[in-house]
Design an enzyme around this catalytic site. Structure first.
Site, mmCIF file in Angstrom:
data_model
loop_
_atom_site.group_PDB
_atom_site.id
_atom_site.type_symbol
_atom_site.label_atom_id
_atom_site.label_comp_id
_atom_site.label_asym_id
_atom_site.label_seq_id
_atom_site.Cartn_x
_atom_site.Cartn_y
_atom_site.Cartn_z
ATOM 1 N N LYS A 189 -10.034 -6.540 -5.258
ATOM 2 C CA LYS A 189 -8.835 -6.288 -4.450
ATOM 3 C C LYS A 189 -8.367 -7.594 -3.810
ATOM 4 O O LYS A 189 -9.083 -8.189 -3.014
ATOM 5 C CB LYS A 189 -9.122 -5.285 -3.344
ATOM 6 C CG LYS A 189 -7.823 -4.848 -2.648
ATOM 7 C CD LYS A 189 -8.060 -4.081 -1.366
ATOM 8 C CE LYS A 189 -8.326 -4.986 -0.202
ATOM 9 N NZ LYS A 189 -7.200 -5.867 0.148
ATOM 10 N N GLU A 262 -19.156 -13.990 2.510
ATOM 11 C CA GLU A 262 -18.728 -15.346 2.864
ATOM 12 C C GLU A 262 -17.719 -15.176 3.987
ATOM 13 O O GLU A 262 -16.614 -14.680 3.768
ATOM 14 C CB GLU A 262 -18.129 -16.017 1.621
ATOM 15 C CG GLU A 262 -18.186 -17.519 1.694
ATOM 16 C CD GLU A 262 -16.920 -18.090 2.306
ATOM 17 O OE1 GLU A 262 -16.923 -18.313 3.539
ATOM 18 O OE2 GLU A 262 -15.951 -18.305 1.566
ATOM 19 N N CYS A 296 -11.908 -21.146 5.885
ATOM 20 C CA CYS A 296 -13.134 -20.702 6.561
ATOM 21 C C CYS A 296 -13.998 -21.881 6.973
ATOM 22 O O CYS A 296 -14.678 -21.832 7.988
ATOM 23 C CB CYS A 296 -13.910 -19.753 5.668
ATOM 24 S SG CYS A 296 -14.136 -20.366 4.011
ATOM 25 N N GLU A 391 -13.205 -18.651 16.102
ATOM 26 C CA GLU A 391 -12.426 -19.144 14.965
ATOM 27 C C GLU A 391 -10.938 -18.874 15.252
ATOM 28 O O GLU A 391 -10.548 -17.737 15.513
ATOM 29 C CB GLU A 391 -12.869 -18.372 13.728
ATOM 30 C CG GLU A 391 -12.250 -18.838 12.459
ATOM 31 C CD GLU A 391 -12.831 -18.120 11.242
ATOM 32 O OE1 GLU A 391 -13.005 -16.898 11.299
ATOM 33 O OE2 GLU A 391 -13.093 -18.807 10.240
HETATM 34 P P1 NAI Z 1 -9.966 -9.452 6.906
HETATM 35 O O1 NAI Z 1 -11.392 -9.751 6.892
HETATM 36 O O2 NAI Z 1 -9.505 -8.199 7.560
HETATM 37 O O3 NAI Z 1 -9.393 -9.402 5.406
HETATM 38 C C1 NAI Z 1 -10.009 -9.984 4.290
HETATM 39 C C2 NAI Z 1 -9.997 -8.982 3.145
HETATM 40 O O4 NAI Z 1 -10.767 -7.841 3.491
HETATM 41 C C3 NAI Z 1 -8.620 -8.446 2.790
HETATM 42 O O5 NAI Z 1 -8.540 -8.269 1.403
HETATM 43 C C4 NAI Z 1 -8.582 -7.093 3.487
HETATM 44 O O6 NAI Z 1 -7.707 -6.190 2.888
HETATM 45 C C5 NAI Z 1 -10.010 -6.639 3.324
HETATM 46 N N1 NAI Z 1 -10.482 -5.675 4.314
HETATM 47 C C6 NAI Z 1 -10.059 -5.495 5.585
HETATM 48 N N2 NAI Z 1 -10.745 -4.513 6.173
HETATM 49 C C7 NAI Z 1 -11.630 -4.052 5.267
HETATM 50 C C8 NAI Z 1 -12.629 -3.036 5.287
HETATM 51 N N3 NAI Z 1 -12.880 -2.308 6.361
HETATM 52 N N4 NAI Z 1 -13.362 -2.847 4.177
HETATM 53 C C9 NAI Z 1 -13.164 -3.594 3.087
HETATM 54 N N5 NAI Z 1 -12.222 -4.547 3.004
HETATM 55 C C10 NAI Z 1 -11.462 -4.781 4.079
HETATM 56 O O7 NAI Z 1 -9.201 -10.675 7.534
HETATM 57 P P2 NAI Z 1 -7.736 -10.674 8.166
HETATM 58 O O8 NAI Z 1 -7.515 -9.516 9.069
HETATM 59 O O9 NAI Z 1 -6.791 -10.845 7.072
HETATM 60 O O10 NAI Z 1 -7.823 -11.969 9.068
HETATM 61 C C11 NAI Z 1 -8.382 -11.888 10.370
HETATM 62 C C12 NAI Z 1 -9.233 -13.084 10.665
HETATM 63 O O11 NAI Z 1 -10.319 -13.132 9.745
HETATM 64 C C13 NAI Z 1 -8.570 -14.429 10.494
HETATM 65 O O12 NAI Z 1 -7.843 -14.794 11.616
HETATM 66 C C14 NAI Z 1 -9.737 -15.309 10.259
HETATM 67 O O13 NAI Z 1 -10.331 -15.647 11.483
HETATM 68 C C15 NAI Z 1 -10.683 -14.451 9.479
HETATM 69 N N6 NAI Z 1 -10.608 -14.701 8.025
HETATM 70 C C16 NAI Z 1 -11.553 -15.463 7.466
HETATM 71 C C17 NAI Z 1 -11.484 -15.756 6.124
HETATM 72 C C18 NAI Z 1 -12.497 -16.596 5.471
HETATM 73 O O14 NAI Z 1 -12.230 -17.167 4.421
HETATM 74 N N7 NAI Z 1 -13.688 -16.695 5.984
HETATM 75 C C19 NAI Z 1 -10.380 -15.308 5.295
HETATM 76 C C20 NAI Z 1 -9.457 -14.436 5.966
HETATM 77 C C21 NAI Z 1 -9.572 -14.180 7.292
#
Ligand code: NAI
Length: 774
Positions: A189, A262, A296, A391
């Site tokens: 996804k 990750e 990240c 972060e």
């Molecule tokens: P997120 O962790 O909610 O989203 C990342 C992925 O997970 C997306 O594909 C989302 O649809 C999916 N997702 C969300 N909730 C889920 C659940 N309960 N079960 C399974 N999949 C789920 O991140 P978001 O809300 O886009 O960003 C929020 C914060 O997260 C950012 O401000 C940043 O601090 C952090 N982040 C860190 C990343 C990294 O590469 N380590 C990448 C994206 C966000």
């Protein structure tokens, strides 16, 4: 006007890349991004909207995947998997074809990525897409080599993969390429903000001859992601926020699904006073303004040596003022748009809520409209300030100063994360002294944000677990070929105390190099099969666990000893055990009611010799990355490992996790076989005569079910292993979320564990990048 005056007045004209082809592509596909399941594009529903963050304009609609749609994707993946796993050479051809086709469509992919995400075209064109292609080439090679190089491993099965929006296509490649190479099939996804390049990728799969069902893409948001986590998949690979990672750990606990996470970071960027300051400033542009800081492993915490701090800040501000922010499709733009208004609001809120230090926004021209945030530097923050700990995931650099290298290390490690770190110094001794001391999965020396398919990437602590890239990354997409058997609970024998020794000889616990009475003061009797009493053992409780963890944490000097020294101690232990071999054999026979004691003692001696042998041989590797320099994949101890030992092998089940942990420089807390604990308590005397430093090995006895949740929940335990026959796997995984410790549990299966499995579990890989030359 003089030439220098003319040069001063010169500016870049706009050099925009055309979006026409990408927009036409979207139009021609119905203007909606939807699922790719079983080799075909199916339902297109306009459930959500994908916007261009640079303009706020709608790019396309987005189908939000339901549980049923996820289930049909998993079904297709399940059906396709056995055939796909059969032939590594055939998989190599397909992965190679994907790489070639991506090269062919590189321009479309780069423009689409920039439209969808807001990152500068310079980055998508020169970094995201080339690294994506490299990943498919590298893993085509891995598919080709799998049979020869990994003869005892096979595909895990169907992998559910969830990727974020910051590197939409690159993260897709990091997930899909290794999974496919090892013979898995996937349901992936993309993030809800950035789905379009995954759609082009799906078309490329069709063109490259990827068999139907091998790659399935389900679009949607977090709810769709949750459906994937809940679906009948064999593994979840997730990149995203720590909060969601934690939730996934909790919901998959006990399901037997393999998991790699990750997650986030707050990576230190350390500048020593002898660094080439101009290069270090340039490095920062790549560390924190690359992809608008939505990385990240962004170098978001600047630690600069006090003696050069003012000079460095002045240079940095000058450089910030020269950054060009604006239309990401413009080839001369350095900083593009933030992915979405929600993220922009989050960054704005975090910065505006801070009242500490001094905030400097770059004096560059800000574009009108769109989702933009200026490059920002906040100096003079205390190490505990929220902005130094949380972060931000935006173009905001938080800075403080340090005086000595020791203080730099202490500040750098003062975080719950452990993803990456950067060190700038011209002194190679200093750099190579500091790199191993940093708690991080990746360290860049005089460089930053270097990535390659051959170099493992991933974190420690709350930055998650598992590695992506290199051979290490492939381990997470394979499992041993040996099949497990259902493990039934090994019960203790019951009996009577009649005729037993009236003097209390309750075996104590072993904590911090001393025999210790249990905190609760309770003990239990151990009987032979015939019901004779063999002795009493202490029942450890939560307080005993806490004491053991404290001393184990205090014994961290063990991790800094040489493999040679650790080998000597393990050999010595074997020598001391050997002197008492028949006594141990008898004890084992008496407890288990079998006559396997002699063989088990022999196997335990052999295990001690094996781990002693490996102590100075489980090496890292220098990885062939395409830079002038080296990437060292170094092996480091995990830290404090707690192991619930196997119940049916009272001595061997203790010696193996202990030997592996010790050999690799970890400290361990061993919960002995529950029904047959006396071999472990007898072993205390072997430990006491073998020069094992206090706290390196600690032995507890008692109920695994009672100990497991407390061990797993302790935030100073870095890993929990279980070979127990009690049903503790789910409890351990569910309770591990506090510090996101590594867990390695048997899920109620008895599986043959190899020495290499133990050694892998006992080590973390740290990748240290050292560019050199001109
Ligand atoms: P997120 O962790 O909610 O989203 C990342 C992925 O997970 C997306 O594909 C989302 O649809 C999916 N997702 C969300 N909730 C889920 C659940 N309960 N079960 C399974 N999949 C789920 O991140 P978001 O809300 O886009 O960003 C929020 C914060 O997260 C950012 O401000 C940043 O601090 C952090 N982040 C860190 C990343 C990294 O590469 N380590 C990448 C994206 C966000």
């Amino acid at each position: 006007m003089s030439i220098s005056e003319r040069l001063d007045k010169m500016d870049y004209g706009p050099a925009p890349e055309s979006a026409a082809e990408a927009l036409e592509w979207i139009e021609s596909r119905g203007g909606i991004a939807g699922h790719f399941i079983d080799g075909t594009f199916g339902i297109l529903r306009d459930d959500m909207t994908l916007n261009n963050p640079a303009t706020g304009e709608r790019l396309a609609g987005l189908t939000k995947g339901t549980a049923d749609e996820v289930a049909s994707a998993v079904k297709a993946a399940r059906k396709a998997q056995p055939e796909w796993a059969k032939d590594g050479a055939a998989r190599a051809r397909v992965l190679y074809a994907i790489a070639r086709l991506m090269q062919k469509h590189a321009r479309l992919l780069a423009v689409m990525e920039t439209l969808d995400n807001g990152k500068p075209i310079r980055e998508s064109r020169d970094i995201d897409i080339p690294l994506t292609i490299r990943h498919f080439y590298y893993h085509a090679g891995m598919a080709q080599l799998m049979e020869d190089e990994m003869p005892s491993r096979e595909a895990i099965g169907v992998c559910g993969q969830i990727v974020p929006w910051n590197f939409p296509l690159l993260m897709l490649a990091w997930k899909i390429a290794p999974a496919l190479a090892m013979g898995n099939t996937v349901v992936l996804k993309p993030a809800e903000y950035t789905t379009l390049t995954a759609m082009i990728f799906a078309e490329i799969c069709q063109e490259a001859g990827v068999p139907a069902g091998v790659v399935n893409i389900v679009t949607g948001d977090g709810e769709t992601g949750q459906h994937i986590v809940d679906a009948d998949v064999d593994k979840i690979a997730f990149t995203g926020s720590t909060a969601v990672g934690r939730r996934i750990r909790k919901t998959t606990a006990g399901s037997g699904k393999a998991l790699t996470l990750e997650l986030g970071g707050k990576s230190p960027y350390i500048v020593f006073d002898d660094a080439d300051l101009d290069s270090a400033v340039e490095g920062l542009v790549d560390a924190i303004w690359f992809n608008q800081g939505q990385v990240c492993c962004a170098g978001s915490r600047l630690l600069v040596q006090e003696s050069v701090a003012e000079r460095f800040y002045a240079k940095l501000k000058r450089r910030m003022d020269g950054l060009r922010i604006g239309n990401p499709l413009d080839k001369c733009i350095d900083v593009g748009a933030i992915v979405d208004p929600i993220q922009l609001a989050q960054i704005t809120k975090m910065v505006s809520e801070n009242s500490e230090g001094e905030t400097y926004h770059a004096a560059c021209d800000m574009p009108e409209g769109g989702c933009y945030y200026p490059p920002t530097l906040i100096t003079g923050l205390s190490p505990s300030a929220a902005l130094m700990q949380e972060e931000i995931f935006g173009p905001v650099l938080c800075a403080t100063t340090f005086r000595t290298p020791a203080e730099a290390v202490q500040l750098a490690n003062n975080t719950r994360y452990g993803l990456a770190a950067t060190v700038w110094t011209e002194n190679v001794n200093l750099a190579l002294d500091i790199a191993p001391k940093l708690v991080a999965g990746v360290v860049w020396v005089n460089a930053t944000n270097l990535f390659d398919a051959a170099a493992p990437f991933g974190g420690v602590r709350e930055s998650g677990f598992g590695r992506e890239g290199g051979l290490e990354g492939l381990m997470a997409y394979t499992k041993p070929k040996a099949k497990g058997k259902a493990l039934s609970k090994v019960e203790a024998f019951t009996g009577s105390d009649a005729g037993s020794d009236p003097i209390d000889r309750t075996a104590k616990l072993y904590i911090g190099g001393k025999q210790a009475r249990p905190d609760g003061g309770y003990s239990k009797a151990v009987y032979s099969k015939k019901g004779e009493k063999l002795g009493d053992v202490s029942l450890a409780n939560r307080k005993d666990i806490r004491n053991a963890v404290e001393v184990a944490q205090g014994a961290n000097a063990w991790g800094k000893t040489t493999g040679h020294l650790r080998a000597q101690i393990l050999y010595y232990m074997a020598e001391n055990l050997s002197a008492r071999a028949s006594e141990f054999a008898k004890r084992i026979d008496a407890m288990t009611g079998k006559n396997g004691g002699k063989a088990e003692v022999e196997a335990s001696l052999n295990a001690l010799f094996t781990y002693a042998a490996w102590a100075d041989k489980w090496d890292g590797a220098a990885r062939g990355v395409p830079i002038k320099g080296i990437a060292l994949a170094m092996k480091e101890p995990v830290g404090v490992i707690a192991a619930l030992c196997s119940d049916d092998m009272p001595l061997l089940g203790l010696v193996k996790p202990m030997g592996a942990s010790m050999a690799m420089g970890n400290r361990c807390i061993l919960a002995a076989s529950e029904p047959f604990p006396l071999a472990a308590t007898d072993f205390i005397q072997v430990l006491e005569t073998s020069d094992v430093p206090a706290g390196v090995v600690n032995i507890l006895t008692g109920s695994h079910i009672e100990l497991a949740p407390h061990i797993a929940a302790h935030n100073d335990v870095d890993a929990v292993w279980s070979q127990s026959s009690s049903s503790v796997s789910a409890v351990i995984e569910a309770n591990s979320t506090g510090n996101l410790k590594r867990t390695w549990v048997n899920n109620g299966q008895s599986v043959e564990i190899t020495t290499r499995d133990y050694l892998s579990a006992a080590t973390e890989t740290k990748t240290v990048w050292v560019p050199y030359g001109e």
